[in-house]
Design a protein around this motif. Structure first.
Motif, PDB file in Angstrom:
ATOM      1  N   GLU A   1       0.805  -0.967  -0.015  1.00  0.00           N
ATOM      2  CA  GLU A   1      -0.041   0.039  -0.024  1.00  0.00           C
ATOM      3  C   GLU A   1       0.887   1.265   0.042  1.00  0.00           C
ATOM      4  O   GLU A   1       0.682   2.428  -0.567  1.00  0.00           O
ATOM      5  N   VAL A   2       2.040   1.055   0.735  1.00  0.00           N
ATOM      6  CA  VAL A   2       2.940   2.378   0.919  1.00  0.00           C
ATOM      7  C   VAL A   2       3.377   2.819  -0.652  1.00  0.00           C
ATOM      8  O   VAL A   2       3.537   3.982  -0.759  1.00  0.00           O
ATOM      9  N   LEU A   3       3.847   1.743  -1.097  1.00  0.00           N
ATOM     10  CA  LEU A   3       4.185   1.987  -2.632  1.00  0.00           C
ATOM     11  C   LEU A   3       3.194   2.793  -3.811  1.00  0.00           C
ATOM     12  O   LEU A   3       3.438   3.560  -4.225  1.00  0.00           O
ATOM     13  N   ALA A   4       1.810   2.379  -3.229  1.00  0.00           N
ATOM     14  CA  ALA A   4       0.892   3.013  -4.292  1.00  0.00           C
ATOM     15  C   ALA A   4       0.764   4.494  -3.875  1.00  0.00           C
ATOM     16  O   ALA A   4       0.553   5.175  -4.616  1.00  0.00           O
ATOM     17  N   ARG A   5       0.571   4.416  -2.435  1.00  0.00           N
ATOM     18  CA  ARG A   5       0.564   5.967  -1.964  1.00  0.00           C
ATOM     19  C   ARG A   5       1.880   6.812  -2.401  1.00  0.00           C
ATOM     20  O   ARG A   5       1.365   7.998  -2.529  1.00  0.00           O
ATOM     21  N   THR A   6       2.812   6.338  -2.347  1.00  0.00           N
ATOM     22  CA  THR A   6       3.906   7.023  -2.630  1.00  0.00           C
ATOM     23  C   THR A   6       4.314   7.353  -4.239  1.00  0.00           C
ATOM     24  O   THR A   6       4.410   8.543  -4.798  1.00  0.00           O
TER      25      THR A   6
END
Ligand code: DUT
Ligand code: MG
Length: 155
Positions: free
Chosen positions: A148-153
């Protein structure tokens, strides 16, 4: 904590012995013997003033200190640095300043890294045609999700 005797020689007579700050700590703190200023993104090899003789079957690993890493961006380039049991030279630390803007000013005697002594074994590498099956198999590099952090970033 179980303990093991490690022979130590002070190459710089006034440096303190590596010491564990608290009873349960895994790492004994190492100090720099020199004053040094590390510019943003730069690296510097510093001496610790000590040499050791580890017993056979042991190695020591030079780790960064988390507080300095979080506060000023100080780390070790080759973390963890590997100290072989047969090494008798001075333990050195290849420091890096990960901060993009501020230099790090270090003074002789500052605790800059920590040494973790561990048992190690040599592998006997036996080549086979097929490896045994496992639950993970060849799944790696994020095969269990949690990105999820990758998608947010990356948006
Ligand atoms: O942070 C470190 C890492 C290594 N060393 C010393 C002890 C170690 O036994 C030796 C060799 O380290 P390593 O095997 O990681 O380096 P190398 O580039 O493979 O050198 P060599 O060809 O001498 O093995 O250098 C240090 O003083 N500090
Ligand atoms: Mg090597």
């Amino acid at each position: 904590m179980p303990s093991v005797e490690v022979l130590l020689s002070r190459l710089d007579p006034s440096v303190p012995l590596p010491s564990y700050a608290r009873a349960g700590d895994a790492g004994a703190d190492l100090v720099t013997t020199t004053d040094v200023v590390i510019g943003p993104g730069e690296r510097e090899v510093v001496g610790t003033g000590i040499a050791i003789a580890l017993p056979e079957g042991y190695a020591a690993f030079v780790h960064p200190r988390s507080g300095l890493a979080a506060r000023v961006g100080l780390s070790v380039v080759n973390t963890p640095g590997t100290i072989d049991a047969g090494y008798r030279g001075e333990i050195k630390v290849c420091l890096v300043n990960h901060d993009l803007r501020a230099p790090i000013v270090l003074t002789r005697g500052d605790r800059i890294a920590q040494l973790v002594v561990q048992k190690v074994e040599h592998a006997v590498f036996r080549e086979v045609d097929d490896l045994p099956d496992s639950d993970r198999g060849a799944g790696g590099y994020g095969s269990t999700g949690g990105h999820e952090v990758l998608a947010r970033t990356e948006g």
